[in-house]
Design a protein around this motif. Structure first.
Motif, PDB file in Angstrom:
ATOM      1  N   ARG A  85       0.796  -1.230   0.000  1.00  0.00           N
ATOM      2  CA  ARG A  85       0.000   0.000   0.000  1.00  0.00           C
ATOM      3  C   ARG A  85       0.822   1.271   0.000  1.00  0.00           C
ATOM      4  N   LYS A  86       1.994   1.243   0.690  1.00  0.00           N
ATOM      5  CA  LYS A  86       2.643   2.542   0.855  1.00  0.00           C
ATOM      6  C   LYS A  86       4.158   2.506   0.878  1.00  0.00           C
ATOM      7  N   ASN A  89       5.706   5.876   0.917  1.00  0.00           N
ATOM      8  CA  ASN A  89       5.610   6.686   2.136  1.00  0.00           C
ATOM      9  C   ASN A  89       6.582   6.253   3.232  1.00  0.00           C
TER      10      ASN A  89
HETATM   11  C1  LIG Z   1       1.215   8.869   2.010  1.00  0.00           C
HETATM   12  O1  LIG Z   1       1.615  10.202   2.339  1.00  0.00           O
HETATM   13  C2  LIG Z   1       0.745  11.208   1.835  1.00  0.00           C
HETATM   14  C3  LIG Z   1       1.366  12.550   2.118  1.00  0.00           C
HETATM   15  O2  LIG Z   1       1.932  12.605   3.397  1.00  0.00           O
HETATM   16  C4  LIG Z   1      -0.636  11.039   2.483  1.00  0.00           C
HETATM   17  O3  LIG Z   1      -1.528  12.007   1.996  1.00  0.00           O
HETATM   18  C5  LIG Z   1      -1.158   9.635   2.174  1.00  0.00           C
HETATM   19  O4  LIG Z   1      -2.383   9.422   2.845  1.00  0.00           O
HETATM   20  C6  LIG Z   1      -0.157   8.564   2.595  1.00  0.00           C
HETATM   21  N1  LIG Z   1      -0.627   7.273   2.133  1.00  0.00           N
HETATM   22  C7  LIG Z   1      -0.717   6.227   2.943  1.00  0.00           C
HETATM   23  C8  LIG Z   1      -1.210   4.953   2.328  1.00  0.00           C
HETATM   24  O5  LIG Z   1      -0.418   6.257   4.128  1.00  0.00           O
END
Ligand SMILES: *[C@@H]1O[C@H](CO)[C@@H](O)[C@H](O)[C@H]1NC(C)=O
Ligand code: B12
Ligand SMILES: *[C@@H]1O[C@H](CO)[C@@H](O)[C@H](O)[C@H]1NC(C)=O
Ligand SMILES: *[C@@H]1O[C@H](CO)[C@@H](O)[C@H](O)[C@H]1NC(C)=O
Ligand SMILES: *[C@@H]1O[C@H](CO)[C@@H](O)[C@H](O)[C@H]1NC(C)=O
Ligand SMILES: *[C@@H]1O[C@H](CO)[C@@H](O)[C@H](O)[C@H]1NC(C)=O
Ligand SMILES: *[C@@H]1O[C@H](CO)[C@@H](O)[C@H](O)[C@H]1NC(C)=O
Ligand SMILES: *[C@@H]1O[C@H](CO)[C@@H](O)[C@H](O)[C@H]1NC(C)=O
Length: 432
Positions: A85-86, A89
């Protein structure tokens, strides 16, 4: 190897080759293994709210050979969801830890690393850290503990990195090893593990290099070992309770850089066991970081084809972990709380006996939202304070909210530090 820089290069290479596989290890003996049960139950009963916490715990359980397949599969699945998923990030060090946890001991979940191209992602994140340092006055995006994790994971999993850059940036003179002028033992220890991995690859000829890089990496290890040993306390802890496990790992893999008389490993081990019985490692990440060293393991063992089933024959307790003295919620205590920026804002706060620092901050915030408002983020160590009075910590200018009691910095966060009647608590706008 203390005079290694004075040895001719051939001697250095030969000596490193012979000695690099030797480790000085002291570990918990069989009669004492039961004393590790509080660590295991803390890890097993964790809520696994943070992916980094999960990675720390999985890496630790695998390294010591815990055979609970149901639990291990649950953790693997969570990390898989995390990268699915991330991955973009995740910070560089978070990804490095996940790679090491998935790849430890050649279990089938190692394939997730390759299915999701995690090594390539880590190479990119590491490159971004370097560019960030070059454009932000030497400050990385995260910190040197994470850069060390990055190099370690890249080195262990055949990722590409520049040996010359490693030799250049990891000099012990670099400011990123220090917080407010004090040497960070955790950071130095992780760097020793990373540099030792790099050095072994160079010596084994897996990577072609300039002999200058090898010489300089070897010198860095030697100096970092000296700094770690100089942080040894009378009771045997190295740095504080929470850095000791990683310092032990670093000293295990670098025994050719110091003499046996320089470190009484048994004393360190005994003090850590005492701390365990006092409930010091009640945070899953803390338990995960101390456990491998107590079983004679280091993060360099991640690539071992087989992780010895050292705990397999011992019953692993799944009872509730040892808790610190139960709070006496019938009585209240009074504490003094201050927010210090350039000016100090103080307030007296009444909280139930047994409250933690965070309860005090919440109570103060209720009393005056303008002066005592704050924000926090959940992390692998619990809640981390990110802003107070709207003033936000920023790693580009090395600012943070420091926690103190009676003017002395605390070694625990707001979620775990239990406050006392009459105590002077402070959050201070500081630079590290
Ligand atoms: C990843 O980071 C962005 C910006 O900080 C945020 O808007 C988004 O929700 C995050 N995605 C996840 C899956 O945590
Ligand atoms: C780098 C670092 C910092 C940096 C963080 C900012 C930055 N530039 O990255 C600075 C210097 C600001 C810092 C501050 C503090 N830290 Co610190 N820190 C570390 C260190 C060396 C590495 C963390 C890391 O990157 N981990 C790897 C990544 C992959 O994991 P992560 O969870 O994503 O990392 C984040 C959190 O760890 C968070 N963080 C850092 N420190 C702390 C402390 C607490 C209590 C919490 C909840 C979160 C937190 O910042 C990281 C980056 O975003 C660790 C050592 C270790 N063994 O983990 C100590 C460590 C986690 N810190 C510790 C402490 C005590 C603190 C302070 C409470 C000190 C103080 N008296 O003020 C403060 C936090 C106060 C607050 N605002 O809540 C202790 C925690 C022990 C415990 N039982 O809770 C550790 C283990 C060091 C030690 N041996 O004492 N820290
Ligand atoms: C390591 O990566 C290099 C290319 O970067 C490749 O040639 C080599 O075969 C890899 N070695 C292993 C053991 O995977
Ligand atoms: C665990 O028990 C098995 C069978 O009794 C034995 O072969 C093995 O050596 C033991 N392992 C350890 C670490 O004691
Ligand atoms: C708070 O609780 C602790 C232990 O539960 C006790 O020793 C202490 O006396 C209590 N303090 C007050 C002020 O009630
Ligand atoms: C603190 O005071 C200094 C000097 O007056 C000023 O430059 C700085 O911006 C102030 N810091 C904050 C956070 O207000
Ligand atoms: C807090 O209480 C102490 C006495 O315990 C008193 O001296 C001090 O002035 C009070 N501070 C504030 C800000 O009310
Ligand atoms: C909070 O403190 C400020 C500054 O002392 C004061 O002006 C304000 O009235 C206080 N607010 C409350 C709700 O007490």
């Amino acid at each position: 190897m203390r005079q290694s820089h004075k040895l001719p290069l051939v001697g250095l290479l030969l000596f490193s080759l012979i000695s690099s596989q030797l480790c000085k290890i002291c570990e918990v003996n069989e009669e004492n293994v039961f004393r590790l049960n509080p660590l295991l139950s803390t890890m097993i009963n964790s809520k696994y709210i943070s992916g980094t916490q999960t990675a720390n715990v999985l890496l630790s359980l695998k390294l010591v050979g815990v055979q609970n397949q149901a639990l291990i599969q649950r953790l693997v699945q969570q990390l898989k969801d995390n990268v699915e998923r991330k991955v973009s990030n995740l910070s560089s060090g978070q990804l490095a830890l996940i790679i090491m946890a998935l790849g430890a001991c050649h279990t089938p979940d190692e394939t997730i690393i390759y299915d999701y191209h995690l090594i390539r992602h880590l190479e990119n994140k590491f490159a971004v850290e370097i560019v960030h340092m070059e454009t932000h006055n030497g400050n990385p995006l995260t910190n040197y503990y994470q850069l060390s994790l990055d190099v370690l994971a890249l080195c262990l999993f055949n990722g590409s990195y520049s040996t010359a850059k490693v030799a250049e940036y990891f000099t012990p003179k670099n400011k990123n090893y220090y917080f407010g002028g004090d040497f960070s033992v955790d950071t130095g220890a992780m760097a020793i593990l990373a540099l030792t991995c790099v050095k072994r690859n160079l010596v084994d000829g897996k990577i072609k290099t300039d002999t200058e890089d090898l010489r300089s990496i070897s010198n860095h290890i030697e100096l970092l070992v000296k700094k770690i040993l100089s942080e040894k306390k009378k009771n045997g802890l190295i740095g504080n309770t929470f850095s000791t496990g990683e310092a032990m790992q670093a000293l295990f893999v670098s025994s050719d850089y110091y003499q046996e008389s320089d470190w009484d490993c048994q004393q360190t081990l005994e003090t850590v066991l005492k701390k365990i019985s006092q409930g010091a490692f009640s945070i899953p990440t803390a338990a995960a970081q101390i456990l491998p060293a107590l079983m004679g393991k280091t993060y360099l063992n991640v690539k071992n084809a087989y992780c010895a089933n050292v705990l397999g024959n011992f019953s692993v307790s799944t009872q509730a972990p040892v808790t610190v003295t139960p709070p006496n919620s019938h009585s209240n205590i009074l504490v003094h709380y201050s927010v210090r920026i350039n000016k100090t804002y103080s307030i007296n706060v009444t909280v139930p006996n047994g409250s933690v620092f965070l309860d005090v901050m919440e109570e103060a915030q209720k009393m005056n939202k303008t002066l005592y408002s704050f924000t926090m983020e959940e992390s692998s160590w619990g809640p981390y304070i990110t802003s107070v009075q709207g003033l936000r910590a920023n790693s580009n200018d090395r600012t943070y909210w420091e926690l103190l009691s009676g003017g002395k910095p605390l070694s625990q966060g707001v979620g775990s530090y239990v406050v006392h009647d009459g105590e002077n608590l402070e959050v201070r706008w500081s630079k590290y």
